[in-house]
Design a protein around this motif. Structure first.
Motif, PDB file in Angstrom:
ATOM      1  N   ALA A 199       0.836  -1.197   0.000  1.00 59.46           N
ATOM      2  CA  ALA A 199       0.000   0.000   0.000  1.00 59.46           C
ATOM      3  C   ALA A 199       0.871   1.247   0.000  1.00 59.46           C
ATOM      4  O   ALA A 199       1.578   1.520   0.957  1.00 59.46           O
ATOM      5  CB  ALA A 199      -0.916  -0.006   1.219  1.00 59.46           C
ATOM      6  N   SER A 200       0.855   1.959  -1.107  1.00 59.62           N
ATOM      7  CA  SER A 200       1.663   3.167  -1.248  1.00 59.62           C
ATOM      8  C   SER A 200       1.108   3.984  -2.393  1.00 59.62           C
ATOM      9  O   SER A 200       0.713   3.441  -3.430  1.00 59.62           O
ATOM     10  CB  SER A 200       3.133   2.812  -1.528  1.00 59.62           C
ATOM     11  OG  SER A 200       3.863   3.957  -1.926  1.00 59.62           O
ATOM     12  N   ASN A 201       1.084   5.291  -2.223  1.00 59.22           N
ATOM     13  CA  ASN A 201       0.633   6.156  -3.309  1.00 59.22           C
ATOM     14  C   ASN A 201       1.592   6.112  -4.488  1.00 59.22           C
ATOM     15  O   ASN A 201       1.244   6.543  -5.589  1.00 59.22           O
ATOM     16  CB  ASN A 201       0.477   7.595  -2.815  1.00 59.22           C
ATOM     17  CG  ASN A 201      -0.746   7.771  -1.932  1.00 59.22           C
ATOM     18  OD1 ASN A 201      -1.670   6.951  -1.971  1.00 59.22           O
ATOM     19  ND2 ASN A 201      -0.765   8.814  -1.133  1.00 59.22           N
ATOM     20  N   ALA A 202       2.786   5.597  -4.265  1.00 61.05           N
ATOM     21  CA  ALA A 202       3.751   5.471  -5.359  1.00 61.05           C
ATOM     22  C   ALA A 202       3.246   4.510  -6.431  1.00 61.05           C
ATOM     23  O   ALA A 202       3.650   4.593  -7.594  1.00 61.05           O
ATOM     24  CB  ALA A 202       5.100   4.989  -4.824  1.00 61.05           C
ATOM     25  N   LEU A 203       2.342   3.599  -6.059  1.00 58.37           N
ATOM     26  CA  LEU A 203       1.791   2.656  -7.037  1.00 58.37           C
ATOM     27  C   LEU A 203       0.994   3.371  -8.123  1.00 58.37           C
ATOM     28  O   LEU A 203       0.848   2.858  -9.234  1.00 58.37           O
ATOM     29  CB  LEU A 203       0.897   1.630  -6.342  1.00 58.37           C
ATOM     30  CG  LEU A 203       1.597   0.546  -5.515  1.00 58.37           C
ATOM     31  CD1 LEU A 203       0.562  -0.315  -4.804  1.00 58.37           C
ATOM     32  CD2 LEU A 203       2.490  -0.323  -6.389  1.00 58.37           C
ATOM     33  N   ILE A 204       0.466   4.547  -7.811  1.00 56.42           N
ATOM     34  CA  ILE A 204      -0.303   5.306  -8.799  1.00 56.42           C
ATOM     35  C   ILE A 204       0.569   5.649  -9.997  1.00 56.42           C
ATOM     36  O   ILE A 204       0.094   5.780 -11.123  1.00 56.42           O
ATOM     37  CB  ILE A 204      -0.866   6.600  -8.159  1.00 56.42           C
ATOM     38  CG1 ILE A 204      -1.829   6.247  -7.018  1.00 56.42           C
ATOM     39  CG2 ILE A 204      -1.572   7.477  -9.189  1.00 56.42           C
ATOM     40  CD1 ILE A 204      -2.292   7.446  -6.211  1.00 56.42           C
ATOM     41  N   MET A 205       1.870   5.764  -9.777  1.00 59.34           N
ATOM     42  CA  MET A 205       2.785   6.150 -10.855  1.00 59.34           C
ATOM     43  C   MET A 205       3.111   5.002 -11.794  1.00 59.34           C
ATOM     44  O   MET A 205       3.695   5.212 -12.853  1.00 59.34           O
ATOM     45  CB  MET A 205       4.092   6.692 -10.264  1.00 59.34           C
ATOM     46  CG  MET A 205       3.923   7.926  -9.399  1.00 59.34           C
ATOM     47  SD  MET A 205       5.508   8.677  -8.990  1.00 59.34           S
ATOM     48  CE  MET A 205       6.256   7.379  -8.021  1.00 59.34           C
ATOM     49  N   LEU A 206       2.768   3.773 -11.410  1.00 60.17           N
ATOM     50  CA  LEU A 206       3.215   2.600 -12.165  1.00 60.17           C
ATOM     51  C   LEU A 206       2.227   2.169 -13.233  1.00 60.17           C
ATOM     52  O   LEU A 206       1.008   2.240 -13.040  1.00 60.17           O
ATOM     53  CB  LEU A 206       3.453   1.429 -11.208  1.00 60.17           C
ATOM     54  CG  LEU A 206       4.579   1.591 -10.194  1.00 60.17           C
ATOM     55  CD1 LEU A 206       4.585   0.407  -9.246  1.00 60.17           C
ATOM     56  CD2 LEU A 206       5.926   1.712 -10.877  1.00 60.17           C
ATOM     57  N   ARG A 207       2.752   1.719 -14.345  1.00 63.60           N
ATOM     58  CA  ARG A 207       1.967   1.035 -15.370  1.00 63.60           C
ATOM     59  C   ARG A 207       1.901  -0.447 -15.010  1.00 63.60           C
ATOM     60  O   ARG A 207       2.786  -0.946 -14.283  1.00 63.60           O
ATOM     61  CB  ARG A 207       2.629   1.180 -16.745  1.00 63.60           C
ATOM     62  CG  ARG A 207       2.718   2.593 -17.267  1.00 63.60           C
ATOM     63  CD  ARG A 207       3.541   2.639 -18.546  1.00 63.60           C
ATOM     64  NE  ARG A 207       2.937   1.822 -19.591  1.00 63.60           N
ATOM     65  CZ  ARG A 207       2.165   2.296 -20.570  1.00 63.60           C
ATOM     66  NH1 ARG A 207       1.914   3.594 -20.644  1.00 63.60           N
ATOM     67  NH2 ARG A 207       1.660   1.495 -21.492  1.00 63.60           N
ATOM     68  N   PRO A 208       0.904  -1.185 -15.508  1.00 70.89           N
ATOM     69  CA  PRO A 208       0.852  -2.634 -15.234  1.00 70.89           C
ATOM     70  C   PRO A 208       2.138  -3.346 -15.645  1.00 70.89           C
ATOM     71  O   PRO A 208       2.617  -4.229 -14.926  1.00 70.89           O
ATOM     72  CB  PRO A 208      -0.331  -3.100 -16.083  1.00 70.89           C
ATOM     73  CG  PRO A 208      -1.214  -1.908 -16.199  1.00 70.89           C
ATOM     74  CD  PRO A 208      -0.288  -0.735 -16.249  1.00 70.89           C
ATOM     75  N   GLU A 209       2.724  -2.950 -16.772  1.00 69.72           N
ATOM     76  CA  GLU A 209       3.966  -3.589 -17.230  1.00 69.72           C
ATOM     77  C   GLU A 209       5.097  -3.360 -16.232  1.00 69.72           C
ATOM     78  O   GLU A 209       5.979  -4.215 -16.071  1.00 69.72           O
ATOM     79  CB  GLU A 209       4.381  -3.024 -18.598  1.00 69.72           C
ATOM     80  CG  GLU A 209       3.353  -3.208 -19.700  1.00 69.72           C
ATOM     81  CD  GLU A 209       2.430  -2.010 -19.846  1.00 69.72           C
ATOM     82  OE1 GLU A 209       1.948  -1.778 -20.974  1.00 69.72           O
ATOM     83  OE2 GLU A 209       2.182  -1.315 -18.840  1.00 69.72           O
ATOM     84  N   GLU A 210       5.077  -2.210 -15.570  1.00 66.83           N
ATOM     85  CA  GLU A 210       6.138  -1.899 -14.621  1.00 66.83           C
ATOM     86  C   GLU A 210       5.967  -2.684 -13.323  1.00 66.83           C
ATOM     87  O   GLU A 210       6.962  -3.051 -12.681  1.00 66.83           O
ATOM     88  CB  GLU A 210       6.157  -0.393 -14.360  1.00 66.83           C
ATOM     89  CG  GLU A 210       6.591   0.400 -15.585  1.00 66.83           C
ATOM     90  CD  GLU A 210       6.403   1.905 -15.427  1.00 66.83           C
ATOM     91  OE1 GLU A 210       7.200   2.655 -16.013  1.00 66.83           O
ATOM     92  OE2 GLU A 210       5.450   2.322 -14.732  1.00 66.83           O
ATOM     93  N   VAL A 211       4.719  -2.930 -12.924  1.00 63.62           N
ATOM     94  CA  VAL A 211       4.487  -3.779 -11.746  1.00 63.62           C
ATOM     95  C   VAL A 211       5.041  -5.180 -12.022  1.00 63.62           C
ATOM     96  O   VAL A 211       5.680  -5.797 -11.164  1.00 63.62           O
ATOM     97  CB  VAL A 211       2.981  -3.858 -11.408  1.00 63.62           C
ATOM     98  CG1 VAL A 211       2.757  -4.798 -10.228  1.00 63.62           C
ATOM     99  CG2 VAL A 211       2.427  -2.483 -11.085  1.00 63.62           C
TER     100      VAL A 211
END
Length: 651
Positions: free
Chosen positions: A521-533
């Motif tokens: 859980a982190s707002n940093a996840l908002i910056m990620l694309r599915p490919e980057e996850v």
């Protein structure tokens, strides 16, 4: 088309005549007049000057003519090129309010000017970018759609020019050549906003014009990324521009750094809370309270892991340490990695029934069979979260849609346990990556030229086998009585895809989603694309053996020994498939860290028993290599070892 060809021929013939006679005045006049105003730009480059072209489907720009004019411009004498820049300055200084569609066309034409790749033109370029960035949302909407028609090389070049402009402003090689930073704070935000228009345009196309990675600006990796992150997270306390507002320009390395630093901060907070709680209870603090300590038995790996994680939910954001019951030894990273490898291998076995494997796509997908509880799916989500949180690569093979669903939404709705999560907009392309044979059948249904209702006899109902029993599911209300026809087959396919990728395994994926986000859980996840996850979880598929060679340490060997020289020569010249098998054999995964093999630790240890095959301990990235005297024998033994390896903690 005829006007297109005529314009290109005119431009080239004008230059050819100038080269023959050495008189460049007509050429300079053509360029000076063309760029002197927005109306003249439209008069020259508009397909039909009298037509409005108000549709997002057609910009009305004669792009081939634009490409030709700029191609010729780059080879003109410097005086002619300076005349163009002066004309552009005049165009930008003229008052053109209110904006018209002709203005938007002119902006796109000017944006394509290759002169702007030179730092000497940056002052002019900055004013162009500022005007484009300040346009209304409706104007941006048109520009985004019109940018789609730019050819690949120009699109790619424009991204490089804009990123070069940003990097040069941030880290100027000759600061004296640019205005002081405090007088042009709008340069970088303006360029980034225009770059955002290109990114939005790229995302509209399937496939996109360029890879999303083309937008990465590696220079931003050297910024104070956490300051950028805090500015983005606390706009009231830190007003101003932040690159985190435009995450497409941040590389996966930069995003990982932000996510890790944010994770570390959360780890510190959790450790501090544990310390305060101990002190308040008048208990003696110990080093163990700083970690998520899991103790599991090998014979009961899944159940013990479930129980430990369930009991230690509040410690998931602490640093992970694993102990195998009855086995001495401190976890310096190897035991944690082994726990991940063994647990994943067990959970993903077909007979375990949680996931189905598609041999064609070579991916796992969630079983739709109902369960009494979904704790084990939650455990897999926690595992993925812990891997990202603790920078461990997992050998997990999910399709791309899995990561898209993990970010739906990217942040769990606050204080709303009943909120819908893990439901994404899915398409037939998503199904092709998950269940390709079934997707092929649906595509054939869409392409069928006969009578669909008569020849297929389908209704808006599907059947699923659950524990050997066939159960029917309606794709829409009353679906069992609605026949699939030529006119409604697109709706049928979309509903069927949604059923397979969303509805049929909704509970399973929700448990998986909440498990992942309970750790990450982190707002940093908002910056990620599915490919980057996916890259964060599984590592990068890009492989450079020479980088692995640089970080290798030796025990019993030296880098100059003939066996080592033969070994690296063999591995370097392997096919990509064999190199991946080799990496799987020695590390447990055929992927490498996001930062490349230079981030890995790799060790080659010598043994004198030349009758044995090379062995690996994947938990420690260690290869045990006998001292074979013959290069031929080394090759044979190595190939046998890596071809037969599963990559799970081999001994």
């Amino acid at each position: 088309m005829r006007e297109n060809v005529k314009g290109c021929l005119f431009c080239r013939s004008l230059v050819e005549k100038a080269e023959e006679c050495g008189v460049w005045n007509p050429v300079q006049e053509f360029y000076a007049v063309t760029f002197e105003s927005f109306s003249q730009l439209n008069s020259t480059f508009k397909k039909e000057p009298s037509k409005d072209y108000r549709s997002t489907d057609d910009s009305g720009i004669n792009l081939n003519f634009v490409y030709t004019v700029y191609e010729v411009l780059e080879n003109l004498p410097q005086d002619a090129q300076k005349h163009v820049l002066k004309s552009i300055i005049n165009s930008l200084l003229k008052d053109r309010k209110p904006h018209s569609k002709d203005d938007l066309r002119a902006y796109i034409i000017l944006l394509l000017n290759p002169q702007f790749k030179n730092a000497t033109t940056y002052v002019i370029f900055a004013h162009l970018l500022r005007q484009m960035a300040s346009l209304s949302d409706q104007d941006h909407h048109y520009i985004v759609h019109w940018l789609k028609w730019i050819n690949h090389s120009c699109f790619q070049s424009l991204i490089k020019i804009l990123n070069g402009f940003i990097s040069c402003r941030l880290f100027p090689p000759k600061p004296q050549d640019l205005p002081p930073m405090n007088k042009c704070t709008w340069w970088i935000p303006s360029a980034t906003k225009v770059l955002a228009l290109l990114n939005a345009s790229n995302d509209l196309l399937h496939p996109p014009v360029v890879s999303y990675m083309e937008f990465y600006n590696p220079g931003l990796d050297h910024l104070n990324l956490m300051a950028e992150y805090y500015t983005w997270q606390n706009p009231s306390a830190h007003p101003g521009f932040s690159f985190c507002q435009y995450p497409f320009v941040l590389s996966i390395t930069a995003k990982r750094s932000i996510l890790q630093r944010d994770s570390e901060q959360q780890m510190i907070i959790m450790a501090r809370r544990s310390l305060v709680a101990k002190v308040q209870r008048r208990q003696m603090p110990d080093i163990g309270m700083l970690f998520l300590n899991l103790t599991v038995r090998r014979a009961h790996l899944v159940s013990d892991s479930l129980n430990e994680i369930a009991m230690k939910q509040h410690d998931l954001k602490k640093k992970l340490k694993v102990t195998f019951a009855g086995e001495p030894g401190l976890d310096m990273g190897g035991l944690t990695k082994e726990w991940f490898l063994l647990l994943i291998r067990q959970i993903f076995q077909q007979e375990y029934g949680m996931f189905n494997y598609d041999k064609t796509a070579r991916v796992f997908w969630f079983s739709s069979a109902p369960c009494e509880n979904y704790q084990e799916f939650n455990l897999v989500g926690v595992l993925m979260g812990l891997a990202v949180y603790n920078s461990i690569i997992l050998d997990i093979h999910f399709p791309a849609i899995c990561y898209k669903k993990l970010l739906s939404p990217a942040v769990v709705p606050y204080n709303n346990p009943s909120a819908t999560v893990g439901i994404a907009n899915v398409t037939l392309n998503d199904l092709k990556q998950t269940l390709p044979d079934l997707a092929r059948g649906l595509q054939e249904l869409l392409d069928y030229e006969g009578d669909v209702e008569e020849d297929f006899g389908l209704t808006f109902q599907t059947s699923v086998t659950e524990f050997g029993e066939v159960k029917a599911h309606s794709l829409k209300q009353g679906g069992e009585n609605i026949h699939v026809t030529n006119s409604n087959r697109k709706e049928y396919v979309q509903l069927y895809v949604d059923f397979l990728l969303n509805r049929s395994m909704r509970s399973q994926f929700q448990a998986f989603y909440h498990g992942f986000h309970s750790v990450c859980a982190s707002n940093a996840l908002i910056m990620l694309r599915p490919e980057e996850v996916e890259l964060l979880v599984c590592g990068s598929p890009t492989m450079d053996i020479s980088e692995l060679k640089k970080v290798t340490v030796y025990d019993g060997y030296t880098a100059t020994d003939s066996a080592i020289k033969h070994f690296w020569d063999l591995v370097t010249h392997m096919t990509l498939r064999l190199q991946k098998r080799f990496l799987l054999f020695t590390t447990g995964s055929d992927r490498v860290p996001i930062g490349g093999m230079s981030e890995m630790q790799f060790k080659i240890t010598r043994v004198d028993n030349t009758n044995m095959l090379p062995m690996a301990h994947t938990c420690f990235n260690q290869l045990v290599l006998p001292g074979y005297k013959s290069r031929k024998i080394l090759k044979q033994k190595l190939l046998i070892a890596i071809e037969n390896a599963e990559g799970f903690g081999l001994e």
